[in-house]
Design a protein around this motif. Sequence first.
Motif, PDB file in Angstrom:
ATOM      1  N   GLU A 181     -13.287 -33.509  -0.849  1.00  0.00           N
ATOM      2  CA  GLU A 181     -13.843 -34.915  -1.469  1.00  0.00           C
ATOM      3  C   GLU A 181     -12.658 -35.546  -2.177  1.00  0.00           C
ATOM      4  O   GLU A 181     -12.766 -36.787  -1.758  1.00  0.00           O
ATOM      5  N   VAL A 182     -11.744 -35.035  -2.463  1.00  0.00           N
ATOM      6  CA  VAL A 182     -10.583 -35.763  -2.923  1.00  0.00           C
ATOM      7  C   VAL A 182      -9.740 -36.592  -1.844  1.00  0.00           C
ATOM      8  O   VAL A 182      -9.554 -37.908  -2.049  1.00  0.00           O
ATOM      9  N   THR A 183      -9.611 -35.887  -0.595  1.00  0.00           N
ATOM     10  CA  THR A 183      -8.858 -36.520   0.471  1.00  0.00           C
ATOM     11  C   THR A 183      -9.715 -37.653   1.231  1.00  0.00           C
ATOM     12  O   THR A 183      -9.266 -38.619   1.754  1.00  0.00           O
ATOM     13  N   PHE A 224     -23.269 -45.561   1.849  1.00  0.00           N
ATOM     14  CA  PHE A 224     -22.452 -44.873   1.073  1.00  0.00           C
ATOM     15  C   PHE A 224     -21.009 -44.881   2.090  1.00  0.00           C
ATOM     16  O   PHE A 224     -19.879 -44.948   1.712  1.00  0.00           O
ATOM     17  N   LEU A 225     -21.459 -44.583   3.660  1.00  0.00           N
ATOM     18  CA  LEU A 225     -20.159 -44.510   4.210  1.00  0.00           C
ATOM     19  C   LEU A 225     -19.343 -46.020   4.364  1.00  0.00           C
ATOM     20  O   LEU A 225     -18.201 -45.924   4.504  1.00  0.00           O
ATOM     21  N   THR A 226     -20.313 -46.657   4.586  1.00  0.00           N
ATOM     22  CA  THR A 226     -19.591 -48.209   4.769  1.00  0.00           C
ATOM     23  C   THR A 226     -18.770 -48.477   3.457  1.00  0.00           C
ATOM     24  O   THR A 226     -17.906 -48.993   3.610  1.00  0.00           O
ATOM     25  N   VAL A 227     -19.280 -48.425   2.218  1.00  0.00           N
ATOM     26  CA  VAL A 227     -18.225 -48.566   1.120  1.00  0.00           C
ATOM     27  C   VAL A 227     -17.091 -47.649   1.015  1.00  0.00           C
ATOM     28  O   VAL A 227     -15.867 -48.211   0.723  1.00  0.00           O
ATOM     29  N   ASN A 228     -17.285 -46.485   1.542  1.00  0.00           N
ATOM     30  CA  ASN A 228     -16.144 -45.488   1.521  1.00  0.00           C
ATOM     31  C   ASN A 228     -15.088 -45.944   2.531  1.00  0.00           C
ATOM     32  O   ASN A 228     -13.847 -46.013   2.459  1.00  0.00           O
ATOM     33  N   VAL A 299     -16.309 -37.866   6.050  1.00  0.00           N
ATOM     34  CA  VAL A 299     -15.842 -37.512   4.709  1.00  0.00           C
ATOM     35  C   VAL A 299     -16.943 -37.551   3.814  1.00  0.00           C
ATOM     36  O   VAL A 299     -18.052 -37.972   3.957  1.00  0.00           O
ATOM     37  N   PRO A 300     -16.922 -36.652   2.768  1.00  0.00           N
ATOM     38  CA  PRO A 300     -18.096 -36.421   1.602  1.00  0.00           C
ATOM     39  C   PRO A 300     -18.363 -37.408   0.760  1.00  0.00           C
ATOM     40  O   PRO A 300     -17.172 -37.735  -0.139  1.00  0.00           O
ATOM     41  N   THR A 301     -19.343 -38.179   0.958  1.00  0.00           N
ATOM     42  CA  THR A 301     -19.587 -39.390  -0.105  1.00  0.00           C
ATOM     43  C   THR A 301     -20.665 -38.922  -0.956  1.00  0.00           C
ATOM     44  O   THR A 301     -21.088 -37.683  -0.929  1.00  0.00           O
TER      45      THR A 301
END
Length: 427
Positions: A181-183, A224-228, A299-301
Amino acid sequence: MDRVDENSRGMMKPATFRDMGDRRALKDIRNLVGAPPYPCAINKRGLTEKSNLDDKNPSFVARRPVTRKFAATLASKPQAYRQHEQVGNESQHEMLPPSVSSSTALDSSIAIDVDNCSLSDDIELPTVEEMEEMDNCDLKEVEMEDIVAETVPDIDSCDSNNTLAVVEYVEEIYNFYRQTEVTGCASPQYMSHQFDINEKMRAILIDWLIEVHYKFELMEETLFLTVNIIDRFLARQTVVRKKLQLVGVTAMLLACKYEEVSVPVVEDLVLISDRAYTRDEILDMERLILNTLQFNMSVPTPYVFMRRFLKAADSDRKLELLSFFIIELCLVEYKMLKFRPSLLAAAAIYTAQCSLRGFKYWTKTSEMHTAYSEEQLLECTQLMVDFHQKAGLGKLTGVHRKYSTFKYGHTAKSAPALFLMNTGLQC
């Protein structure tokens, strides 16, 4: 007369048969009434830890097997008893002939010369009360071990027949999410490298995208993926303010291609942006974002952790809606980038529980599955309570309007947990 086989079934040797061979006559074993007991008869007093040796025949030592209970008995004896036992052992070793090793002397399978051995009465066996006390100590020890070896409660048993729940390795999946999650997070200081945009512009963009997401009726994962994608791209690439909205709609297009079954066409995004950009500009930005992020869309959001933690909290529809309302308020705020996705999810659920119940509430099951205590959630929770309190104020009210609808159960009308702002958490 033929010899009768003693081992043959249904056959008995005649009483007058006297061919005894080397066997001792029955009357010689002193079984007559009033006769003294035979020296090597085994009784309770004979089951001591060791026996004294006869001075005339110091051949072997009879020892009791050291079981766990007997070892506990020896350990519970006073120091004087141990010293006495040590002296007895030394005297026994001195009595052993050089040809007999200590390991041989302790072998219980070797026969003992029963005619010359005498049983010792020097060492007393533990009383009944002592044995019962030791048994109770053993039981208490096992009970304490069971309490210490507490396992994580099983929250997946209800989905054992659901193949999509993958209960066989769901824990491994979330362990991997925690490791990576950090990466998948953007730097919380990336705005300092942008020369033409700021935190407020980002907030306006995210608030607008939440409304677009609601209008297109897209899945929660997509938002959530869009914001990430936006944050990770802006952390690596400088953008002028007139291109910021282009980055937003293109990031949503990429998230839809990754998460959605039915993807909006590019023309829909051109119309929703009031024709500020052309189709070619959106496709060019799509290539730029993918190359900048090296095509890493997995990626884990916070959403993936929300689903798991809500299950651990045994949530209902009301708690679920309020938790998502709180965490979507955090998407707009740039300052919340300093928290990990898993921490954001846990804090949102904790804040929602406190808001609904009116007091601090965080179960042991939630703490074990989220790996966060109430104290660790305090800073993030207080910020969320502040966002909840101010959700309907100001100009950026997209999340508040969304959760004020009947579809979302008028969740925005719920009262914030203001008591979390005034009091600290107790460990």
